[in-house]
Design a protein around this motif. Structure first.
Motif, PDB file in Angstrom:
ATOM      1  N   GLY A 222      15.580 -47.169  15.634  1.00  0.00           N
ATOM      2  CA  GLY A 222      17.129 -47.394  16.055  1.00  0.00           C
ATOM      3  C   GLY A 222      17.139 -48.811  16.824  1.00  0.00           C
ATOM      4  N   VAL A 223      16.061 -49.249  17.703  1.00  0.00           N
ATOM      5  CA  VAL A 223      16.006 -50.153  18.475  1.00  0.00           C
ATOM      6  C   VAL A 223      15.835 -51.678  17.428  1.00  0.00           C
ATOM      7  CG1 VAL A 223      14.415 -51.694  19.902  1.00  0.00           C
ATOM      8  CG2 VAL A 223      14.843 -49.299  20.165  1.00  0.00           C
ATOM      9  N   ALA A 224      15.238 -51.443  16.498  1.00  0.00           N
ATOM     10  CA  ALA A 224      15.190 -52.460  15.486  1.00  0.00           C
ATOM     11  C   ALA A 224      16.491 -52.653  14.822  1.00  0.00           C
ATOM     12  CB  ALA A 224      14.266 -52.048  14.338  1.00  0.00           C
ATOM     13  N   LEU A 225      17.294 -51.482  14.490  1.00  0.00           N
ATOM     14  CA  LEU A 225      18.640 -51.885  13.910  1.00  0.00           C
ATOM     15  C   LEU A 225      19.601 -52.340  14.864  1.00  0.00           C
ATOM     16  CD1 LEU A 225      20.649 -51.113  11.796  1.00  0.00           C
ATOM     17  CD2 LEU A 225      21.020 -48.539  12.621  1.00  0.00           C
ATOM     18  N   GLY A 226      19.339 -51.732  16.217  1.00  0.00           N
ATOM     19  CA  GLY A 226      20.396 -52.301  17.287  1.00  0.00           C
ATOM     20  C   GLY A 226      20.256 -53.632  17.504  1.00  0.00           C
ATOM     21  N   SER A 227      19.070 -54.053  17.444  1.00  0.00           N
ATOM     22  CA  SER A 227      18.805 -55.562  17.725  1.00  0.00           C
ATOM     23  C   SER A 227      19.426 -56.519  16.544  1.00  0.00           C
ATOM     24  CB  SER A 227      17.319 -55.922  17.650  1.00  0.00           C
ATOM     25  OG  SER A 227      16.844 -55.809  16.399  1.00  0.00           O
ATOM     26  N   LEU A 228      19.385 -55.921  15.246  1.00  0.00           N
ATOM     27  CA  LEU A 228      19.964 -56.833  14.286  1.00  0.00           C
ATOM     28  C   LEU A 228      21.600 -56.629  14.358  1.00  0.00           C
ATOM     29  CD1 LEU A 228      17.957 -55.334  11.187  1.00  0.00           C
ATOM     30  CD2 LEU A 228      17.735 -57.834  12.046  1.00  0.00           C
ATOM     31  N   LEU A 229      22.091 -55.648  14.875  1.00  0.00           N
ATOM     32  CA  LEU A 229      23.487 -55.598  15.034  1.00  0.00           C
ATOM     33  C   LEU A 229      23.842 -56.680  16.045  1.00  0.00           C
ATOM     34  CD1 LEU A 229      24.030 -51.873  14.806  1.00  0.00           C
ATOM     35  CD2 LEU A 229      24.811 -53.399  13.225  1.00  0.00           C
ATOM     36  N   MET A 230      23.081 -56.701  17.242  1.00  0.00           N
ATOM     37  CA  MET A 230      23.271 -57.651  18.106  1.00  0.00           C
ATOM     38  C   MET A 230      23.539 -58.924  17.734  1.00  0.00           C
ATOM     39  SD  MET A 230      20.657 -56.344  21.234  1.00  0.00           S
ATOM     40  CE  MET A 230      21.188 -57.591  22.500  1.00  0.00           C
ATOM     41  N   ALA A 231      22.674 -59.624  16.973  1.00  0.00           N
ATOM     42  CA  ALA A 231      22.736 -60.986  16.419  1.00  0.00           C
ATOM     43  C   ALA A 231      23.754 -60.786  15.335  1.00  0.00           C
ATOM     44  CB  ALA A 231      21.492 -61.383  15.481  1.00  0.00           C
ATOM     45  N   GLY A 232      24.098 -59.872  14.536  1.00  0.00           N
ATOM     46  CA  GLY A 232      25.109 -59.859  13.378  1.00  0.00           C
ATOM     47  C   GLY A 232      26.452 -60.207  14.051  1.00  0.00           C
ATOM     48  N   VAL A 233      26.646 -59.564  15.231  1.00  0.00           N
ATOM     49  CA  VAL A 233      27.965 -59.486  15.818  1.00  0.00           C
ATOM     50  C   VAL A 233      28.614 -60.869  16.293  1.00  0.00           C
ATOM     51  CG1 VAL A 233      27.645 -58.881  18.003  1.00  0.00           C
ATOM     52  CG2 VAL A 233      29.541 -58.173  17.146  1.00  0.00           C
ATOM     53  N   LEU A 234      27.487 -61.704  16.542  1.00  0.00           N
ATOM     54  CA  LEU A 234      27.822 -63.101  17.108  1.00  0.00           C
ATOM     55  C   LEU A 234      27.639 -64.246  15.902  1.00  0.00           C
ATOM     56  CD1 LEU A 234      25.244 -62.968  19.965  1.00  0.00           C
ATOM     57  CD2 LEU A 234      27.774 -62.393  20.211  1.00  0.00           C
ATOM     58  N   VAL A 235      27.305 -63.939  14.730  1.00  0.00           N
ATOM     59  CA  VAL A 235      27.248 -64.902  13.649  1.00  0.00           C
ATOM     60  C   VAL A 235      28.670 -65.595  13.332  1.00  0.00           C
ATOM     61  CG1 VAL A 235      26.582 -65.484  11.429  1.00  0.00           C
ATOM     62  CG2 VAL A 235      24.904 -64.161  12.692  1.00  0.00           C
ATOM     63  N   VAL A 236      29.653 -64.662  12.965  1.00  0.00           N
ATOM     64  CA  VAL A 236      30.864 -64.940  12.584  1.00  0.00           C
ATOM     65  C   VAL A 236      31.735 -65.722  13.918  1.00  0.00           C
ATOM     66  CG1 VAL A 236      33.143 -64.153  11.927  1.00  0.00           C
ATOM     67  CG2 VAL A 236      31.046 -63.151  10.793  1.00  0.00           C
ATOM     68  N   PRO A 237      31.706 -65.165  14.951  1.00  0.00           N
ATOM     69  CA  PRO A 237      32.538 -66.006  16.075  1.00  0.00           C
ATOM     70  C   PRO A 237      31.882 -67.321  16.261  1.00  0.00           C
ATOM     71  CG  PRO A 237      32.045 -63.777  16.815  1.00  0.00           C
ATOM     72  CD  PRO A 237      31.378 -63.905  15.518  1.00  0.00           C
ATOM     73  N   PHE A 238      30.456 -67.486  16.343  1.00  0.00           N
ATOM     74  CA  PHE A 238      29.885 -68.774  16.371  1.00  0.00           C
ATOM     75  C   PHE A 238      29.951 -69.609  15.321  1.00  0.00           C
ATOM     76  CE2 PHE A 238      26.022 -71.541  15.747  1.00  0.00           C
ATOM     77  CZ  PHE A 238      26.081 -72.243  16.854  1.00  0.00           C
ATOM     78  N   ALA A 239      30.127 -69.390  13.867  1.00  0.00           N
ATOM     79  CA  ALA A 239      30.545 -70.164  12.867  1.00  0.00           C
ATOM     80  C   ALA A 239      31.990 -70.586  13.056  1.00  0.00           C
ATOM     81  CB  ALA A 239      30.083 -69.174  11.506  1.00  0.00           C
ATOM     82  N   ARG A 240      32.847 -69.560  13.438  1.00  0.00           N
ATOM     83  CA  ARG A 240      34.213 -70.075  13.524  1.00  0.00           C
ATOM     84  C   ARG A 240      34.337 -71.124  14.420  1.00  0.00           C
ATOM     85  NH1 ARG A 240      36.215 -65.283  14.854  1.00  0.00           N
ATOM     86  NH2 ARG A 240      36.288 -64.580  12.742  1.00  0.00           N
ATOM     87  N   ARG A 241      33.742 -70.939  15.872  1.00  0.00           N
ATOM     88  CA  ARG A 241      33.795 -72.036  16.511  1.00  0.00           C
ATOM     89  C   ARG A 241      33.352 -73.547  16.299  1.00  0.00           C
ATOM     90  NH1 ARG A 241      36.444 -71.248  21.897  1.00  0.00           N
ATOM     91  NH2 ARG A 241      37.291 -69.154  21.610  1.00  0.00           N
TER      92      ARG A 241
END
Length: 571
Positions: A222-241
């Motif tokens: 779960g810790v590994a999965l949660g870390s991947l979700l952390m990064a994933g939720v930021l990719v689209v907003p960063f790319a849009r900006r």
């Protein structure tokens, strides 16, 4: 920055102050926007803390406190170390100023190559390479790492397996810290604030679905999965900006870029690692104690740290105010803000400390005593919570003081600017690291001395004394750095708050004895602590307490418009 240069001049020349803008998407946020951003950040931070508490409750319920949970918590040292370094401290101190200066360059030459894209292309690939290498090293040398962290584990195989799983977190944690820093510099606050919500949701998903089949390994996955979700939720907003204004920039023109100064990052990274070493010491010494001790220490630390959440949030919001004042050379304004932060943080943390000292058994029973977590575990955890609480004020003070201390150092400069002596580090840059290391010596010495006689509470006592010693040294260092704190004013306010907290803790302890149910004890004891602390803080003239109390009383006394029924004469 040289040691013979006046401190005010050092501050004024190390950090460029961009001219404020009033239009465009990169304009500096106005007061209303910042207030809204603070509200969103506070709400999402509270949600992340709540999910983190639920995570710990499920760990206690499903697995209790035993050799298996000890093994997982040894493995959890990897993400616990990576998070402060890659998300909260070192990465933010490096990348927020870097992206901020890139935005200034974008404004100066809107028709040229986009500096934000240039900065991303020049730093992100190297960061990914370094993170992947570090993650591989942790996975490869997991047996040696477990032996180093907890040599007393009877069967280290489970800890090694969990450590190799959690080694995955190094890469997404670093990416999340990088993207979150960039988004905050670009005035996007919602996505960075949601990362710990996603992190804990990932852990909870695996815990709920896999605890029967996988045991404590489900928590590591779960810790590994949660870390991947952390990064994933930021990719689209960063790319849009990044696409926003950058794609409209022309490719011709002079390519003035930025030069990062890695040496300025070293003291920040070293301080983050040495501060996290308190956990290493506890788990190293705790591994030789009976099974479950490391788990008791972990649960107690999580509960104790909840008392600091509001204080750290205040410091996070006011840090840009301090940084701007120091950048402008206004050390008086920076000093005033730091003194106010110290008072507000102390008021909140000491109130929480008084509550934990009086209600620790009720809180531990209410939160954890179910499933595999029995009354003996509750008693052991409550004892550690009480001892941990003595170190909370110092933890809060360090959180307040270290931010203005490190914001003096430049981490980026223009490529065309001449290489300055400020690119080098001085002994003052390393002062917080030295203070933390001396505090660790105290922690380790007391831990070794007290643990054979007192067990886990002895470890917690060493932690509390060591961190308090570090806070005292860091206060002195902040004055050497150029922020001349008025010690009489600061320490006088702290002493009055401490007196109010001690009395409130005593009153709460007496109140708790009148009830037996954990929920009733926590509520009754907490209400007593709050009322006594507020009354004494007001009586002692502590502005951080007196101001809010008088404001509430004035609001309660404010006359209200009478209703039609109230306005009619009687008889």
């Amino acid at each position: 920055m040289t040691t013979d240069q006046p401190v005010a001049a050092q501050v004024a020349t190390t950090v460029p102050v961009p001219a404020p803008r009033t239009d465009g998407e990169d304009a500096a946020p106005r007061g209303g926007f910042l207030a809204k951003a603070f509200g969103v950040t506070a709400l999402l931070s509270a949600a992340g803390s709540g999910l983190g508490l639920l995570r710990d409750l499920l760990l206690a319920r499903y697995f209790g406190a035993n050799q298996g949970t000890d093994a997982f918590l040894v493995a959890w040292t990897v993400p616990e170390t990576a998070a402060p370094l890659l998300i909260e401290d070192a990465m933010a101190f490096l990348m927020v100023p870097a992206f901020s200066l890139a935005l200034v360059l974008r404004e100066e030459r809107p028709q040229g190559p986009d500096p934000v894209r240039q900065l991303t292309r020049s730093t992100l690939p190297w960061l990914l390479l370094a993170l992947c290498t570090l993650s591989g090293i942790v996975a490869l040398f997991a047996p040696q790492l477990v032996e180093l962290l907890a040599p007393g584990l009877a069967d280290p195989r489970l800890a090694v397996t969990c450590t190799r799983i959690t080694a995955v977190t190094v890469v997404p944690f670093g990416v999340a810290g990088y993207l979150a820093s960039a988004l905050r510099a670009l005035h996007a606050f919602t996505a960075p604030a949601v990362i710990y919500v996603m992190y804990n949701l990932g852990i909870l998903a695996l815990l709920l679905s896999g605890h029967r089949l996988l045991g404590v390994r489900s928590a590591a996955l779960g810790v590994a999965l949660g870390s991947l979700l952390m990064a994933g939720v930021l990719v689209v907003p960063f790319a849009r900006r990044l696409r926003g204004r950058g794609r409209r920039a022309r490719r011709r023109g002079a390519g003035r870029g930025l030069v990062l100064i890695p040496l300025a990052l070293l003291p920040v990274a070293a301080f983050s690692l040495t501060r996290q070493s308190q956990v290493f010491i506890e788990r190293y010494l705790g591994s030789a104690l009976p099974p479950g001790t490391i788990s008791h220490l972990n649960y107690a630390a999580k509960v104790s740290q909840l008392a600091m959440t509001s204080a750290i949030l205040i410091v996070t919001v006011t840090f840009p105010v301090v940084a701007r004042a120091m950048a402008a050379g206004d050390l008086t304004a920076a000093r005033d803000r730091v003194e106010k932060d110290l008072g507000q943080a102390a008021a909140l943390v000491l109130l929480g400390t008084a509550f934990l000292l009086s209600c620790a058994p009720a809180v531990a029973a209410l939160l954890f005593q179910r499933g595999a977590f029995g009354p003996a575990d509750t008693e052991a955890t409550a004892a550690v919570i009480r001892v941990y609480s003595f170190g909370l004020p110092a933890q809060a003070m360090i959180g307040v003081m270290v931010r203005p201390y490190f914001c003096v150092r430049p981490v980026v400069r223009r490529a065309e600017a001449p290489r300055a002596e400020g690119d080098r580090t001085t002994w003052l840059d390393w002062y917080p690291v030295g203070a933390m290391m001396l505090g660790l010596v105290v922690t380790f010495t007391l831990g070794v001395t007290l643990t054979p006689h007192f067990g886990a509470p002895g470890l917690a006592a060493g932690n509390a004394v060591g961190i308090t010693f570090t806070a005292a040294l860091l206060m002195r260092g902040l004055m050497l750095r150029g922020i001349a704190l008025r010690l009489g004013l600061v320490l006088g306010g702290q002493a009055r708050l401490l007196a109010a907290a001690i009395t409130a803790a005593g009153a709460g302890s007496l109140a708790v004895r009148a009830v037996t149910a954990p929920l009733s004890a926590a509520l009754f004891g907490g209400a007593t602590v709050l009322l006594v602390f507020a009354a004494l803080g007001t009586l002692f003239g502590v502005p951080e307490v007196r101001g809010p109390v008088l404001a509430l009383l004035a609001r309660a006394r404010r006359p209200h418009a009478p209703s039609p029924a109230e306005g009619k004469p009687h008889g």
